[in-house]
Design an enzyme around this catalytic site. Structure first.
Site, mmCIF file in Angstrom:
data_model
loop_
_atom_site.group_PDB
_atom_site.id
_atom_site.type_symbol
_atom_site.label_atom_id
_atom_site.label_comp_id
_atom_site.label_asym_id
_atom_site.label_seq_id
_atom_site.Cartn_x
_atom_site.Cartn_y
_atom_site.Cartn_z
ATOM 1 N N ASP A 39 0.841 -1.200 0.000
ATOM 2 C CA ASP A 39 0.000 0.000 0.000
ATOM 3 C C ASP A 39 0.877 1.251 0.000
ATOM 4 O O ASP A 39 0.619 2.212 -0.733
ATOM 5 C CB ASP A 39 -0.907 -0.025 1.242
ATOM 6 C CG ASP A 39 -2.080 0.934 1.147
ATOM 7 O OD1 ASP A 39 -2.456 1.322 0.018
ATOM 8 O OD2 ASP A 39 -2.632 1.279 2.207
ATOM 9 N N HIS A 78 -5.532 -5.633 0.606
ATOM 10 C CA HIS A 78 -5.517 -4.350 -0.102
ATOM 11 C C HIS A 78 -4.139 -4.112 -0.728
ATOM 12 O O HIS A 78 -4.023 -3.794 -1.911
ATOM 13 C CB HIS A 78 -5.867 -3.248 0.908
ATOM 14 C CG HIS A 78 -5.785 -1.859 0.377
ATOM 15 N ND1 HIS A 78 -6.729 -1.325 -0.468
ATOM 16 C CD2 HIS A 78 -4.857 -0.879 0.583
ATOM 17 C CE1 HIS A 78 -6.390 -0.068 -0.758
ATOM 18 N NE2 HIS A 78 -5.262 0.217 -0.141
HETATM 19 ZN ZN LIG Z 1 -4.391 2.132 -0.035
#
Ligand SMILES: [Zn+2]
Length: 377
Positions: free
Chosen positions: A173, A273
């Site tokens: 991320d 994610h």
């Molecule tokens: Zn993110």
């Protein structure tokens, strides 16, 4: 787009080994009847420390369970609990889903909110927005709030005790943050904070990138040994604080839009994610025609970190029919991909997605790294 530049950030950020013992002290500054929200697994691992800290500050301990995705109904359920319990501050203990649900519920109920991430798995804890999904894990919308959390508190010993895949996801991320902030600064688009990027937001995104290239591999070693080291402290700050400030006030671009598009492919639903974002980062590098050396170094580094950078790893291939829907969703009106410094079409995204498989395989072969394998989740 307004020429204004805007920076937003949490009121307090507290990080370190044993920080959880200070939770009660910090919560007491912002509320008197806290509601704790956590999954059973997070509560089983850390609930006793949280409860002890609140009790030491003479605060009551009320907990609501949380499982699954941050859906509109999960958020509304928490608002109901806030109202019936008379709570004036809501605290998320856990990962990105609980944190996003707490921010959205705290905003709707008109009370203050705090993030207590139990791993450095995403940059959700610091921002003033939540990502909302449907029951199947497909991206629905971003919800924006008028302020960031009053408190972000992260105990690095808890991060060291959590599975390494959480830290690796957070690195995925956070690596995207600089790539997207750089693209937004080059273009004319806006940030999630609402204006053009501040120089501060762009610089923090770059610092996050530099800390990760220097410290990610030894930080993963530290988590595998269950210990806190300076390298782990640096990566936790990069993943949680710098990436959060960098994306929110520096700008998102193609990588996160492609992440959102990937949620249209059911094969990706068990992935974190950060794993999906990393596919977006490599696809963005291809889309923007980044220098070959930069693309190849990114493939090597993220392979060593343990992040996917090929379609094979996420259950897709260059021939998968789902890629058309992924590219269409990634280029929807309003998506952050339109912050890129050139017009982007679904056809361009589809071509870049199809290209990453061969790039990943070639670089791995050239640099003595293993071939991509389907990630089991
Ligand atoms: Zn993110």
């Amino acid at each position: 787009m307004s020429a204004l530049t805007i920076l937003c950030c949490p009121a307090h950020y507290v990080q370190g080994a044993g920080a959880i013992n200070q939770l009660g002290h910090h919560i007491k500054q912002i509320g008197t009847i806290p509601l704790l929200v956590s999954s059973d697994s997070a509560w089983n691992r850390s609930g006793h420390l949280v409860a002890a800290s609140l009790e030491a500050a003479e605060l009551p301990v009320h907990r609501a369970g949380f499982q699954g995705y941050t859906t509109p109904s999960a958020v509304d359920g928490l608002v109901e609990k806030i109202r019936t319990g008379g709570h004036d501050v809501i605290i998320a203990l856990g990962g990105g889903s609980a944190i996003d649900a707490v921010k959205a519920a705290g905003h709707l109920a008109g009370i203050r909110w705090a993030s207590v991430p139990t791993a450095a798995s995403s940059d959700a804890p610091t921002s003033a927005l939540s990502v909302i999904y449907n029951d199947d894990g497909e991206f629905l919308e971003y919800r924006f709030f008028p302020h960031n959390p009053d408190l972000v508190l992260i105990d690095t010993q808890m991060v060291a005790d959590a599975p390494d895949r959480f830290l690796i996801a957070g690195i995925g991320d956070a690596l995207a943050t600089w790539l997207e902030a750089r693209a937004t600064a080059r273009g004319t688009g806006g940030t999630m904070a609402g204006g053009r990027p501040t120089r501060t937001g762009t610089a923090l995104a770059k610092l996050s990138w530099e800390l990760l290239w220097e410290n990610a591999l030894p930080a993963i070693d530290a988590v595998r040994a269950g210990v806190v080291t300076p390298a782990l402290e640096a990566v936790v700050e990069a993943n949680t604080l710098l990436s959060g400030l960098g994306f929110e006030s520096g700008g998102l671009a193609a990588a996160h839009a492609i992440h959102n598009g990937l949620t249209a492919a059911p094969q990706t639903h068990g992935l974190t994610h950060g794993q999906k974002v990393n596919i977006g980062s490599l696809t963005q590098l291809v889309l923007e025609g980044a220098p070959t050396q930069e693309v190849e170094d990114f493939v090597e580094f993220t392979t060593r970190v343990g992040l996917p950078n090929s379609l094979t790893e996420i259950g897709l291939s260059p021939d998968s029919p789902e890629l058309t829907a992924v590219a269409a969703d990634a280029t929807k009106e309003g998506e952050t991909i339109h912050n890129m410094p050139f017009p982007v079409t679904a056809e361009m995204v589809l071509a870049a997605l199809k290209a990453i498989e061969g790039i990943s395989r070639r670089v791995r072969a050239q640099r003595g790294l293993p071939e991509p394998q389907l990630i089991q989740h």
